[in-house]
Scaffold this active site. Structure first.
Site, PDB file in Angstrom:
ATOM      1  N   ASP A  97      34.812   2.634  26.747  1.00 21.47           N
ATOM      2  CA  ASP A  97      34.335   3.536  27.528  1.00 21.47           C
ATOM      3  C   ASP A  97      32.689   3.808  27.433  1.00 21.47           C
ATOM      4  O   ASP A  97      32.615   3.111  26.445  1.00 21.47           O
ATOM      5  CB  ASP A  97      35.029   4.549  28.020  1.00 21.47           C
ATOM      6  CG  ASP A  97      34.305   5.839  28.724  1.00 21.47           C
ATOM      7  OD1 ASP A  97      33.975   5.537  29.477  1.00 21.47           O
ATOM      8  OD2 ASP A  97      34.051   7.380  28.305  1.00 21.47           O
TER       9      ASP A  97
ATOM     10  N   ASP B 249      29.903   6.657  28.993  1.00 27.23           N
ATOM     11  CA  ASP B 249      29.611   8.065  28.895  1.00 27.23           C
ATOM     12  C   ASP B 249      30.708   8.886  27.617  1.00 27.23           C
ATOM     13  O   ASP B 249      31.985   8.734  28.456  1.00 27.23           O
ATOM     14  CB  ASP B 249      29.108   8.563  30.692  1.00 27.23           C
ATOM     15  CG  ASP B 249      28.603   7.952  31.081  1.00 27.23           C
ATOM     16  OD1 ASP B 249      27.233   7.713  30.276  1.00 27.23           O
ATOM     17  OD2 ASP B 249      28.909   7.239  32.068  1.00 27.23           O
TER      18      ASP B 249
ATOM     19  N   ASP C 103      36.900   8.648  26.027  1.00 29.18           N
ATOM     20  CA  ASP C 103      37.256   9.811  25.525  1.00 29.18           C
ATOM     21  C   ASP C 103      38.030  11.013  26.621  1.00 29.18           C
ATOM     22  O   ASP C 103      37.778  12.182  26.677  1.00 29.18           O
ATOM     23  CB  ASP C 103      35.991  10.251  25.539  1.00 29.18           C
ATOM     24  CG  ASP C 103      34.578  10.584  27.086  1.00 29.18           C
ATOM     25  OD1 ASP C 103      35.338   9.149  27.659  1.00 29.18           O
ATOM     26  OD2 ASP C 103      34.301  11.400  27.555  1.00 29.18           O
TER      27      ASP C 103
END
Length: 226
Positions: A9, A11, A169
């Site tokens: 990922d 961001d 995240d």
């Protein structure tokens, strides 16, 4: 030789963009004359495609306004990115871990809620163009946690699910990984709490980026230990 694929990922995982995302989302709501969402509320929707994210924050079935908020967000983000003081740094250890994995034969990929234009801008800013074998973005696939992005990454690279992992995240990343049959790895420095990543089924939660090398048994892991 077995192909191995590590998908990341962006961001909240590779790039520390939380402050920018919160500020731009709050600016979008203010521009529409709406109460600004709290930073915590914004962190909850990071990773979703933008219209879904604004609809979630809006909290009412109004797709036209959600789409307008998404456009306002884009305007705020482009303005922020044009400022000379704009900064979205890589998280500590990210670049080094990518380099070690690549040196040890791993294919690298991205699965992000960003559109391709935004992703390419990030990669260019950090000198990571050409580092990734596959780039999967929200403007080409259904939103996370749908597994389409990972499935496309596997198809593009020829890697089997059991030889791939997804590092993210948010619970959206973990659920997407599980749906696609790849190993779900969470990080402790992102937008969703670690307890939620564990509840979603994360195989491991990284406290430091370097722990990913230990997890996959990379020969160079010791050289990055701190």
């Amino acid at each position: 030789m077995t192909l191995r694929l590590a998908i990341f990922d962006v961001d909240g995982t590779l790039v520390d963009s939380q402050a920018t995302i919160v500020a731009c989302m709050q600016a979008a709501f203010a521009a529409e004359g709406l109460p600004e969402p709290t930073p915590e509320a914004v962190r909850r929707i990071v990773g979703l495609t933008l219209p879904l994210a604004t609809a979630e924050l809006l909290g009412e079935p109004d797709p036209i306004r959600a789409e307008r908020l998404a456009e306002r967000y884009k305007e705020a983000f482009f303005a922020a990115r044009a400022r000379p003081d704009f900064e979205e740094p890589l998280f500590p250890g990210a670049r080094e871990v990518l380099e070690v994995l690549a040196a040890e034969g791993w294919l690298l990929g991205v699965a992000t809620g960003k559109a391709m234009r935004g992703l390419r801008a990030v990669l260019e800013r950090h000198g990571l163009e050409g580092r990734f074998a596959t780039l999967q973005t929200s403007d080409r696939h259904p939103s996370k946690p749908h597994p389409a992005m990972i499935e496309a990454a596997l198809a593009e690279t020829g890697c089997r699910p059991e030889h791939a992992l997804m590092v993210g995240d948010t619970t959206f990343d973990i659920l997407m990984a599980r749906a696609a049959g790849v190993a779900p790895i969470g990080v402790a420095w992102g937008n969703h709490p670690t307890r939620e990543l564990e509840a979603a089924g994360a195989e491991r939660i990284l406290a430091r980026f370097e722990e990913l090398l230990e997890h996959v048994g990379a020969r160079s892991a010791a050289s990055l230990a701190v």
